[in-house]
Scaffold this active site. Structure first.
Site, mmCIF file in Angstrom:
data_model
loop_
_atom_site.group_PDB
_atom_site.id
_atom_site.type_symbol
_atom_site.label_atom_id
_atom_site.label_comp_id
_atom_site.label_asym_id
_atom_site.label_seq_id
_atom_site.Cartn_x
_atom_site.Cartn_y
_atom_site.Cartn_z
ATOM 1 N N ASP A 1 0.839 -1.201 0.000
ATOM 2 C CA ASP A 1 0.000 0.000 0.000
ATOM 3 C C ASP A 1 0.879 1.258 0.000
ATOM 4 O O ASP A 1 2.081 1.201 0.248
ATOM 5 C CB ASP A 1 -0.886 -0.028 1.256
ATOM 6 C CG ASP A 1 -1.992 1.035 1.215
ATOM 7 O OD1 ASP A 1 -2.306 1.537 0.120
ATOM 8 O OD2 ASP A 1 -2.540 1.355 2.299
ATOM 9 N N GLU B 1 2.562 5.088 -4.040
ATOM 10 C CA GLU B 1 2.598 6.064 -5.151
ATOM 11 C C GLU B 1 3.905 6.852 -5.139
ATOM 12 O O GLU B 1 4.331 7.223 -6.224
ATOM 13 C CB GLU B 1 1.379 6.997 -5.046
ATOM 14 C CG GLU B 1 0.048 6.283 -5.292
ATOM 15 C CD GLU B 1 -0.402 5.389 -4.127
ATOM 16 O OE1 GLU B 1 0.049 5.644 -2.997
ATOM 17 O OE2 GLU B 1 -1.176 4.447 -4.352
ATOM 18 N N ASP C 1 -9.104 3.193 -2.954
ATOM 19 C CA ASP C 1 -10.144 3.603 -1.999
ATOM 20 C C ASP C 1 -11.407 4.112 -2.679
ATOM 21 O O ASP C 1 -11.672 5.312 -2.702
ATOM 22 C CB ASP C 1 -9.590 4.686 -1.072
ATOM 23 C CG ASP C 1 -8.418 4.171 -0.258
ATOM 24 O OD1 ASP C 1 -8.216 2.941 -0.222
ATOM 25 O OD2 ASP C 1 -7.704 4.993 0.331
#
Ligand code: MIG
Length: 717
Positions: A316, A319, A428
């Site tokens: 997770d 980015e 999300d």
């Protein structure tokens, strides 16, 4: 500019000195071909433009808002953490620069091999133009020619690495929630699933299993017997899948930090010191995954988890997401102090508010840290979209080394190239009806980019889910290779049993149906691994006519079935476009089938049903219901067929968790059905699958005659 030719009508045009992204493979023959369009170079940017005719269509561009046809919107390729997928968003977590344009001359595919920001304006500002703005001058531009969209996709897939293949258990049902925080709670969830006769393949562990959000640590307080827990659950066919974040907590004495500093593994700031950002653990450094030595080093850390019995991971925040950095926090706090006791006018007030509110993921952060690649230094911004990709590569290689078999691996950030190392969840989303539709539309687009192990947070991540919404979402998600129910901290419980008895019962049926579909879905993954092409195909790729072009809320799954999920509240059915005569299958224990003529038809679709369509002269295979993959029956399969003349189907299977498929070790089962003049059927089944013994066949013809037969399988070597 240097131009080159690759096999099968693929041309490449290299500008400047492109960064090596490890995406495209194959021999290049350099030549002197001119780029068939004009590029404009200005400062450090490149612009190009395609003119679009009235009905031209654009496909691709990865995980994004909008339709399957991407026209009419803007997009940005720059991996970004944005947890609110409102309609106007232009970028989600991925940056996928493959697209196709279909005009009345034909079709063409394009890939821009460039790891930083690209803006796409697909007939948004100017309906007749598709403008691309590349934030750089060093990139390779590919043009892929072919006769059909499917052909171009397949050609593109041959230019990139083979996709990630999960273990077979990766196709089971996974329960997740940000907020499951202790061993007892995990055991309790497992017990509840068992007690309620609900299938369960695994439980995802979010941040709370860690100690202070430190990667590769386990909270002694909340998970005192982690290894035992993993073992006990695995014994029952249930696996735990822990999260790993990109940021490494700055803390002396924490080995990942200490070794990272010592080994020169962290991304650096302009002064050559490890860059400090803040995420979950507070201040962190980011591993410099662009360096091979760092990938090996970090990848080896997964051994901490595999030694405890873990076989699946989700990566997770890669980015990478940044809450704040030291400079931005200083700036905001300074401004706040200055504001103390002042009478702020509207401008000063909003300035202050924005300083705090917009502190996350600021563009400038990505200019403030640097990676080392092949002896050169690049700012993160220069190769931003490689970061999550390289983190996943690191994890994939580490897991392979320490597990010796396939692992479940998904990542949030993605770019093409990463498809070889892991799957993705679509980030999300929210518990919104529109996000079921969005989920559906993303599926073929992700396949175009080479990603097959994909799925959305079923039920929605943010916001509160209702029982009805969850069931409708499940009616779609039972077809997606990754099936996970996940919800954010603070939202209402969203487990399949959280909405009372009736909804629990419906979810039980849908989950069991999912397990029946696994042989079909898994076969799709194995087949596409080898051959490329789309698992989820838009109707417009296969059929002609206005209705087929517009039917973006229906998809073909494989070559045999079509799905038309319902994504509106309170509805008891929906309109479906049948591009050809098909059989509507109500997937009951004993499926009900009915032939429907082509055209637009209303399909009743109750909450407690699973419905799909079977194409003419096609067969599909399904298995028996099961509570997990481990206990799935291997000796018997079922076949549904709509056969008027003849139909063939090849089912792909393998051992489910080794890498033998890479050497072509798959077992195929070939099923052939022919309708004889007498009205009887000739059926034969040949299989390389030694476990498979019996196939129960149920066929229907155009006159709605049903024919059933049990066929013994002749095993082939
Ligand atoms: O800042 O780990 O997309 O699935 O539950 C949020 C907590 C961080 C974002 C992920 C989501 C996960 C959450 N994470």
């Amino acid at each position: 500019m240097k131009s080159f030719q690759m096999r099968e009508n693929i041309k490449g045009f290299e500008f400047g000195t492109p960064i090596d992204t490890e995406i495209i493979y194959g021999d290049k023959t350099y030549g002197f071909e001119e780029l068939p369009m004009v590029l404009k170079f200005e400062d450090s940017n490149t612009y190009l433009k395609f003119l679009l005719g009235q009905d031209d269509r654009v496909y691709g561009l990865g995980p994004n808002m909008g339709g399957i046809n991407k026209r009419g919107r803007r997009y940005e390729a720059y991996c970004t953490d944005d947890p609110l997928h409102h309609e106007d968003k232009v970028v989600l977590y991925g940056a996928h620069n493959f697209f196709m344009i279909q005009d009345n001359q034909g079709v063409k595919g394009y890939f821009i091999d460039f790891p930083s920001r690209i803006y796409y304006d697909v007939g948004f500002s100017d309906r007749d133009a598709f403008s691309i703005h590349i934030h750089g001058k060093d990139f390779t531009f590919y043009i892929i020619e072919g006769d059909t969209l499917n052909e171009i996709v397949t050609k593109f897939h041959k230019m990139i690495k083979k996709p990630y293949l999960p273990p077979k258990w990766g196709l089971g049902y996974f329960q997740s929630r940000w907020g499951y925080k202790s061993e007892e709670e995990i055991r309790e969830i497992h017990e509840t699933f068992k007690g309620k006769d609900l299938p369960l393949e695994g439980i995802y562990l979010d941040l709370d299993y860690m100690e202070d959000f430190k990667d590769f640590s386990i909270s002694k307080e909340r998970f005192p017997n982690f290894k035992q827990l993993v073992e006990d659950l695995k014994e029952e066919g249930v696996r735990l899948v822990p999260i790993i974040d990109a940021g490494v907590k700055i803390e002396k004495g924490y080995s990942v930090y200490d070794q990272g500093i010592e080994g020169g593994h962290f991304a650096l700031n302009a002064d050559g010191k490890p860059y400090v950002a803040a995420v979950w653990p507070g201040k962190v450094h980011f591993p410099d995954f662009l360096q091979e030595k760092t990938r090996v080093w970090f990848g080896d850390y997964y051994k901490v988890l595999t030694d405890l019995g873990i076989e699946g991971i989700w990566n997770d925040m890669n980015e990478p997401a940044i809450f704040y950095d030291e400079d931005s926090l200083d700036e905001a706090v300074t401004l706040a102090i200055k504001a103390k006791g002042k009478n702020l006018d509207v401008f000063d007030f909003f300035d202050l508010k924005d300083k705090f509110q917009n502190m996350g993921n600021k563009d400038v952060y990505y200019q403030r840290f640097f990676h080392r690649l092949h002896g050169k230094s690049y700012s993160n911004e220069d190769l931003h979209n490689q970061y999550g990709y390289m983190m996943t590569k690191s994890a994939s290689e580490g897991l392979r080394k320490h597990l010796g078999k396939r692992s479940l691996l998904i990542s949030r950030a993605s770019s093409i190239g990463m498809h070889a190392y892991g799957g993705i969840w679509t980030g999300d989303n929210s518990s919104w009806w529109s996000h079921i539709e969005l989920n559906l539309k993303m599926l073929p687009t992700l396949n175009m980019s080479g990603f097959y192990y994909v799925g959305a947070d079923t039920g929605g991540f943010g916001g509160n889910c209702s029982g009805e919404l969850l069931c409708r979402w499940m009616q779609l998600s039972v077809f997606t290779p990754l099936l996970r129910n996940h919800a954010a901290l603070g939202t209402k419980p969203q487990e399949p049993y959280a909405f009372g008895e009736e909804v629990t019962g419906i979810n039980r049926k849908l989950l069991k149906d999912r397990y029946r579909l696994i042989p079909y879905l898994y076969s799709q993954l194995l087949m596409h691994h080898r051959l490329g092409g789309l698992m989820f195909t838009p109707l417009s790729f296969e059929f002609t006519g206005r209705e087929a072009l517009d039917a973006e809320d229906q998809l073909l799954v494989g070559e045999e079935i079509m799905i038309a999920p319902l994504y509106k509240p309170n509805a008891q059915g929906r309109y479906v476009y049948l591009p050809e005569e098909m059989v509507l299958v109500n997937f009951k224990e004993k499926p009900e089938m009915m032939v429907l003529k082509e055209g637009v038809r209303y399909m009743a679709y109750a909450l407690n049903e699973l419905k799909f369509f079977l194409r003419k002269n096609k067969l599909m295979v399904y298995g028996e219901e099961s509570l997990n993959v481990k206990t799935m029956r291997q000796d018997q399969l079922n076949v549904l067929g709509y056969v008027d003349t003849k139909a063939n189907f090849t089912l792909w299977n393998d051992d489910g968790d080794s890498f033998a498929y890479e050497e072509g070790k798959v077992f195929k089962t070939k099923i052939m059905v022919e309708k004889l003049a007498s009205g009887h059927y000739d059926i034969s089944v040949n299989s390389q699958d030694e476990y498979l013994k019996i196939i129960k066949v149920m066929l229907i013809d155009s006159d709605n005659n049903i024919f059933e037969k049990e066929v013994e399988v002749s095993n082939l070597k």
